[in-house]
Design a protein around this motif. Structure first.
Motif, PDB file in Angstrom:
ATOM      1  N   GLN A 464      25.610   5.706 -10.570  1.00  0.00           N
ATOM      2  CA  GLN A 464      24.248   5.227 -10.346  1.00  0.00           C
ATOM      3  C   GLN A 464      23.209   6.284 -10.693  1.00  0.00           C
ATOM      4  O   GLN A 464      22.027   5.983 -10.833  1.00  0.00           O
ATOM      5  CB  GLN A 464      24.088   4.823  -8.880  1.00  0.00           C
ATOM      6  CG  GLN A 464      25.008   3.686  -8.456  1.00  0.00           C
ATOM      7  CD  GLN A 464      25.097   3.562  -6.947  1.00  0.00           C
ATOM      8  OE1 GLN A 464      25.778   4.333  -6.283  1.00  0.00           O
ATOM      9  NE2 GLN A 464      24.388   2.579  -6.405  1.00  0.00           N
ATOM     10  N   ARG A 465      23.662   7.545 -10.808  1.00  0.00           N
ATOM     11  CA  ARG A 465      22.809   8.652 -11.189  1.00  0.00           C
ATOM     12  C   ARG A 465      23.604   9.597 -12.061  1.00  0.00           C
ATOM     13  O   ARG A 465      24.838   9.658 -11.977  1.00  0.00           O
ATOM     14  CB  ARG A 465      22.288   9.408  -9.967  1.00  0.00           C
ATOM     15  CG  ARG A 465      21.491   8.573  -8.994  1.00  0.00           C
ATOM     16  CD  ARG A 465      21.050   9.374  -7.783  1.00  0.00           C
ATOM     17  NE  ARG A 465      20.345   8.542  -6.829  1.00  0.00           N
ATOM     18  CZ  ARG A 465      19.837   8.970  -5.675  1.00  0.00           C
ATOM     19  NH1 ARG A 465      19.974  10.247  -5.340  1.00  0.00           N
ATOM     20  NH2 ARG A 465      19.215   8.143  -4.878  1.00  0.00           N
ATOM     21  N   THR A 481      21.850  13.446 -20.867  1.00  0.00           N
ATOM     22  CA  THR A 481      20.638  12.772 -21.328  1.00  0.00           C
ATOM     23  C   THR A 481      20.989  11.482 -22.068  1.00  0.00           C
ATOM     24  O   THR A 481      20.368  10.433 -21.869  1.00  0.00           O
ATOM     25  CB  THR A 481      19.827  13.705 -22.242  1.00  0.00           C
ATOM     26  OG1 THR A 481      19.519  14.912 -21.529  1.00  0.00           O
ATOM     27  CG2 THR A 481      18.538  13.048 -22.696  1.00  0.00           C
ATOM     28  N   GLN A 482      22.009  11.549 -22.911  1.00  0.00           N
ATOM     29  CA  GLN A 482      22.446  10.357 -23.648  1.00  0.00           C
ATOM     30  C   GLN A 482      22.901   9.257 -22.703  1.00  0.00           C
ATOM     31  O   GLN A 482      22.516   8.091 -22.839  1.00  0.00           O
ATOM     32  CB  GLN A 482      23.577  10.723 -24.611  1.00  0.00           C
ATOM     33  CG  GLN A 482      23.164  11.599 -25.768  1.00  0.00           C
ATOM     34  CD  GLN A 482      24.373  12.140 -26.529  1.00  0.00           C
ATOM     35  OE1 GLN A 482      25.510  11.706 -26.311  1.00  0.00           O
ATOM     36  NE2 GLN A 482      24.133  13.100 -27.422  1.00  0.00           N
ATOM     37  N   SER A 484      22.193   8.870 -19.556  1.00  0.00           N
ATOM     38  CA  SER A 484      21.063   8.387 -18.771  1.00  0.00           C
ATOM     39  C   SER A 484      20.245   7.367 -19.552  1.00  0.00           C
ATOM     40  O   SER A 484      19.864   6.307 -19.032  1.00  0.00           O
ATOM     41  CB  SER A 484      20.185   9.563 -18.349  1.00  0.00           C
ATOM     42  OG  SER A 484      18.985   9.126 -17.765  1.00  0.00           O
ATOM     43  N   GLU A 485      19.989   7.673 -20.819  1.00  0.00           N
ATOM     44  CA  GLU A 485      19.185   6.773 -21.643  1.00  0.00           C
ATOM     45  C   GLU A 485      19.948   5.496 -21.983  1.00  0.00           C
ATOM     46  O   GLU A 485      19.401   4.395 -21.923  1.00  0.00           O
ATOM     47  CB  GLU A 485      18.754   7.494 -22.918  1.00  0.00           C
ATOM     48  CG  GLU A 485      17.779   8.646 -22.655  1.00  0.00           C
ATOM     49  CD  GLU A 485      17.489   9.461 -23.902  1.00  0.00           C
ATOM     50  OE1 GLU A 485      18.191   9.261 -24.924  1.00  0.00           O
ATOM     51  OE2 GLU A 485      16.581  10.316 -23.854  1.00  0.00           O
ATOM     52  N   GLN A 486      21.236   5.638 -22.326  1.00  0.00           N
ATOM     53  CA  GLN A 486      22.026   4.464 -22.714  1.00  0.00           C
ATOM     54  C   GLN A 486      22.202   3.485 -21.559  1.00  0.00           C
ATOM     55  O   GLN A 486      22.197   2.268 -21.752  1.00  0.00           O
ATOM     56  CB  GLN A 486      23.396   4.916 -23.223  1.00  0.00           C
ATOM     57  CG  GLN A 486      23.361   5.640 -24.555  1.00  0.00           C
ATOM     58  CD  GLN A 486      24.692   6.307 -24.884  1.00  0.00           C
ATOM     59  OE1 GLN A 486      25.675   6.201 -24.131  1.00  0.00           O
ATOM     60  NE2 GLN A 486      24.739   6.997 -26.014  1.00  0.00           N
ATOM     61  N   ARG A 487      22.352   4.019 -20.328  1.00  0.00           N
ATOM     62  CA  ARG A 487      22.642   3.154 -19.179  1.00  0.00           C
ATOM     63  C   ARG A 487      21.434   2.943 -18.277  1.00  0.00           C
ATOM     64  O   ARG A 487      21.544   2.293 -17.245  1.00  0.00           O
ATOM     65  CB  ARG A 487      23.787   3.766 -18.368  1.00  0.00           C
ATOM     66  CG  ARG A 487      25.050   4.001 -19.180  1.00  0.00           C
ATOM     67  CD  ARG A 487      26.164   4.485 -18.275  1.00  0.00           C
ATOM     68  NE  ARG A 487      27.332   4.905 -19.019  1.00  0.00           N
ATOM     69  CZ  ARG A 487      28.482   5.297 -18.451  1.00  0.00           C
ATOM     70  NH1 ARG A 487      28.582   5.305 -17.127  1.00  0.00           N
ATOM     71  NH2 ARG A 487      29.502   5.662 -19.184  1.00  0.00           N
ATOM     72  N   ASN A 488      20.302   3.513 -18.682  1.00  0.00           N
ATOM     73  CA  ASN A 488      19.076   3.384 -17.879  1.00  0.00           C
ATOM     74  C   ASN A 488      19.302   3.886 -16.451  1.00  0.00           C
ATOM     75  O   ASN A 488      18.966   3.210 -15.470  1.00  0.00           O
ATOM     76  CB  ASN A 488      18.591   1.932 -17.870  1.00  0.00           C
ATOM     77  CG  ASN A 488      17.166   1.808 -17.344  1.00  0.00           C
ATOM     78  OD1 ASN A 488      16.371   2.753 -17.461  1.00  0.00           O
ATOM     79  ND2 ASN A 488      16.845   0.670 -16.750  1.00  0.00           N
ATOM     80  N   LEU A 489      19.860   5.077 -16.351  1.00  0.00           N
ATOM     81  CA  LEU A 489      20.150   5.680 -15.050  1.00  0.00           C
ATOM     82  C   LEU A 489      19.214   6.856 -14.794  1.00  0.00           C
ATOM     83  O   LEU A 489      18.827   7.571 -15.739  1.00  0.00           O
ATOM     84  CB  LEU A 489      21.601   6.188 -15.014  1.00  0.00           C
ATOM     85  CG  LEU A 489      22.708   5.143 -15.129  1.00  0.00           C
ATOM     86  CD1 LEU A 489      24.064   5.832 -15.208  1.00  0.00           C
ATOM     87  CD2 LEU A 489      22.665   4.182 -13.954  1.00  0.00           C
ATOM     88  N   PRO A 490      18.864   7.109 -13.527  1.00  0.00           N
ATOM     89  CA  PRO A 490      18.071   8.297 -13.206  1.00  0.00           C
ATOM     90  C   PRO A 490      18.832   9.570 -13.590  1.00  0.00           C
ATOM     91  O   PRO A 490      20.045   9.664 -13.383  1.00  0.00           O
ATOM     92  CB  PRO A 490      17.886   8.211 -11.692  1.00  0.00           C
ATOM     93  CG  PRO A 490      18.155   6.788 -11.342  1.00  0.00           C
ATOM     94  CD  PRO A 490      19.154   6.301 -12.337  1.00  0.00           C
TER      95      PRO A 490
END
Length: 759
Positions: A464-465, A481-482, A484-490
């Motif tokens: 989730q994070r 970073t990848q 986080s961006e791909q999965r729209n995670l904090p």
């Protein structure tokens, strides 16, 4: 099997009992079955999505539950046991039920365990049907994590699913009175994995001075005769491993004592089910090993066999004795046993890659046909009578979960750049991968991503994070970073030394406020500078820098970390002695130019404790250029003889600890041994005063010690004693290494404490 009747003193009742901890792959369900038979209890046991589920029905379930907890299997660990009444069913027997699908949220992934004494005796018993079977194992030993493809831990989810039972093994597996009852690694000559060639042929190659690649439980090893200088030099050259020490395997602790000075703690570590490489002082009175193993360090990494194949090798090298006495007797055989890879690349696990990548290194191969779904290198520890410090957490230790103080969001933490690990939290457990290594090559970066994916798949948990280091140039940060961006995670970026402190707090289930002393080589600070000697106040996810070591010049940037003479040159310049640099370091081609540049140019600064060690080693002429990370501090420590010289050559002002007076003395010290004693003694005294001053100012009485410098024997053992004597509560890494191998755990801990809005 029908439970035996007993006098009915209480009415029959039924309870659902949920057990969490290390209860899969360690013979726990067979243990429950035997307890049920002993207590005349009916019902069932199975792995389920909460851990292990037991439904027990009988007239004295309290006695059953007490027996469950008092006589655990050797490898089991019970963290919690919850009971609740359920309606009675009138069952007539107790059985092991099929596992219920899905990974157990509260279950721990089992780690590998060394061959047990019972299997070892059977291995060399001509009357046993597993006589000389290279893959002998039972409920109490053998591979676990390295052959696991998914949870729950059942044979169908392991590499052993590729091998069908023969009738005899099927009988063992289903017999409640058998030590191999539901032992997932179970096999024999007729139905198990096979070696590619004979152990005797491999032994002959080793005796002839050849290098052998051996497929083990977590990957390949490269082995050679550790007493043969030419063989060790050849291995060092072919493996491109300049200077870094090799680990050595010997048969038993009597053999180990020939080459190392072993205290009680070292013996305990060597004999433990984890069987780590154990770093101990070299026994200088009994030479015999190649000097190429551990040049001038004063220590040796030594380990005992942990698989049947290892014991079969020693058996063959000793001429195949026909009694078991040889297992306990001393001999002088010692084998280099090092990871089979090109330096900087991941551990090799399959025959095709081994042939392609190791063909120019190994003269001979010993393959087997059991898959290795999960890599695991050998763990490394440094033992003392009081404790042992984990240096590399891998086979045997990983991926045992760290129990956290409370439940939290699922966090995927990607670690740092060096000694990287990956952590995935689930509920109140942090699951840490085995050692991945330094992310310096494309292969290592690919393994890092693969490890993160494998943890998610094995635990069937979606994060989730995501958490990572603050440094933008780390491959681990780029991956975070990848994702986080791909999965729209904090995405939470955690300051390096904050993560170091947090890892210790996670182990001890402490939230703060505490003082954290982080001493390491390098980490990007909140101000963008190079930190590494820090005092931090940590309270949950909050961190405040309250002190640091006085900054040192870093001539040449990152090169200064590899060339301690540069750190020494920076000190000489600070002391207005730049004119000495060219002559003092005349063996270094750039010494004169660096001396001139220091007079006119600017250098970066660092508060790193690691660079302080390097500066001392450079000034004492111990290690002008390091051949591997940490060599200079290791050599400096290895020079200490006798009592430390407890000097007061430092200054403490407003939380800044300055060791310039000590370095001034070392610049004129002609005796490196005396200088090493004075350096360590003064360092301990200064760090003690520094910590006590900050603790008083911050009004805290607990301090966490962390960072790679705490692998140093004196920092790890003497500093805690001094701080405790002064009234502080000291927390240290226990299950985790103090170095960057724990960073992912610390990142996950901070991310768990961050509220959703700020994450």
């Amino acid at each position: 099997m029908r439970a035996e009747a007993t006098p009915q003193e209480h009415p029959a009742e039924r309870r659902a009992i949920r057990v969490r901890g290390l209860v899969q792959g360690v013979g726990f369900r067979p243990h429950v079955y035997r307890c049920a038979q002993a207590c005349a209890v009916s019902g069932f046991v199975c792995n389920d999505t909460q851990g292990v589920l037991i439904e027990a029905e009988g007239h004295d379930l309290d006695a059953f539950v007490e027996l469950l907890q008092c006589e655990l299997p050797p490898l089991a660990r019970l963290d919690s046991l919850l009971q609740q009444p359920v309606p009675a069913r009138g069952d007539n027997d107790f059985h092991i039920a099929p596992s219920r699908g899905g990974a157990a949220r509260g279950a721990a992934i089992p780690a590998d365990a060394a061959i047990c004494d019972d299997c070892l005796q059977e291995l060399f018993d001509p009357g046993d049907r597993r006589f000389l079977h290279p893959f002998i194992a039972c409920c109490n030993c053998g591979p676990r994590y390295t052959m696991t493809r998914a949870l729950p831990y059942d044979r169908g989810h392991t590499a052993m699913a590729d091998f069908d039972f023969c009738p005899a093994c099927a009988s063992d597996y289903t017999d409640p009175g058998n030590r191999r009852f539901h032992a997932e690694p179970l096999a024999c000559h007729d139905c198990g994995p096979q070696l590619s060639n004979s152990v005797e042929a491999v032994a002959r190659a080793l005796a002839a001075g050849q290098i052998v690649a051996i497929k083990g439980v977590g990957g390949y090893h490269l082995a050679c005769d550790a007493r043969n200088d030419a063989a060790v030099q050849q291995l060092r050259s072919r493996k491109q491993r300049d200077g870094k020490p090799f680990a050595v395997m010997v048969l038993n602790t009597r053999c180990a004592a020939r080459y190392s000075e072993l205290d009680e703690g070292a013996v305990r570590a060597l004999r433990s089910p984890e069987r780590p490489v154990t770093v101990a002082p070299v026994n200088t009175g009994k030479p015999g090993l190649s000097a190429e193993l551990s040049r001038d360090l004063g220590t040796l990494g030594i380990m005992l066999p942990y698989t049947a194949v290892h014991y079969l090798l020693f058996h063959a090298l000793l001429g195949c004795p026909d009694t078991s006495r040889w297992l306990r007797e001393a001999n002088d055989i010692a084998l280099v046993m090092t990871s089979a890879n090109i330096s900087g690349e991941p551990l090799i696990t399959d025959a095709v890659t081994a042939a392609a990548r190791l063909g120019g290194i190994a003269d001979c191969f010993l393959h087997h046909n059991r898959d290795i779904p999960a890599r695991a290198d050998d763990s490394v520890v440094r033992a003392s009578a009081r404790q042992y410090t984990v240096i590399r957490r891998a086979r045997g230790f990983a991926p045992h979960a760290i129990k956290l103080h409370s439940d939290g969001p699922a966090v995927l933490a990607l670690g740092a750049h060096l000694k990287t690990t990956v952590t995935l939290t689930r509920g109140n457990r942090a699951h840490i991968s085995p050692h991945v290594g330094d992310l310096d090559t494309a292969e290592a970066i690919a393994l890092h991503r693969e490890t993160a994916n494998a943890l998610e798949q094995m635990l069937q948990t979606a994060p989730q994070r995501v958490a990572c280091d603050m440094a933008d140039d780390f491959a681990s940060t780029r991956l975070a970073t990848q994702l986080s961006e791909q999965r729209n995670l904090p995405l939470l970026r955690v300051q390096h030394h904050h993560a170091h402190v947090a890892a210790v707090l996670a182990e001890h289930r402490v939230t703060g406020p505490v003082l954290g002393m982080a001493l390491d080589g390098h980490g990007q600070g909140l101000d963008g500078a190079a930190w590494g000697g820090e005092l931090l106040r940590v309270d949950g996810a909050e961190m405040q820098r309250v002190g640091h070591l006085s900054a040192l010049s870093l001539p040449g940037g990152d090169r200064a970390a590899r060339e301690p003479w540069r750190m020494a040159a920076g000190i000489l310049h600070r002391l207005d002695r730049s004119d000495e640099i060219a002559d003092r370091f005349r063996d270094q081609p750039l010494a004169a130019a660096l001396g001139q540049w220091l007079r006119t140019g600017e250098t970066g600064d660092t508060t790193s404790a690691g660079r302080l060690f390097d500066a001392a080693a450079g000034l004492l002429g111990i290690c002008p250029v390091s051949r591997f990370e940490g060599e200079a501090p290791m050599l400096l420590e290895g020079l200490v003889r006798g009592e430390l010289t407890d000097g007061d050559h430092y200054q403490l002002l407003d939380g800044i600890l300055d060791f310039t007076p000590l370095l001034t003395r070392l610049a004129d010290c002609a005796d490196p041994t005396r200088g090493a004693r004075e350096f360590h003694g003064t360092l301990l005294r200064g760090l003690t005063d520094w910590a006590l001053d900050a603790a008083a100012r911050q009004r805290v009485d607990t301090i966490a010690l962390c960072g790679g410098c705490f692998i140093n024997h004196y920092l790890a053992t003497e500093l805690p004693l001094r701080l405790q004597a002064a009234g502080l509560t000291v927390l240290q890494a226990v299950a985790m290494p103090p170095n960057d191998g724990a960073i992912s755990l610390g990142q996950a801990w901070v991310a768990c404490h961050h509220d959703t809005a700020r994450a």
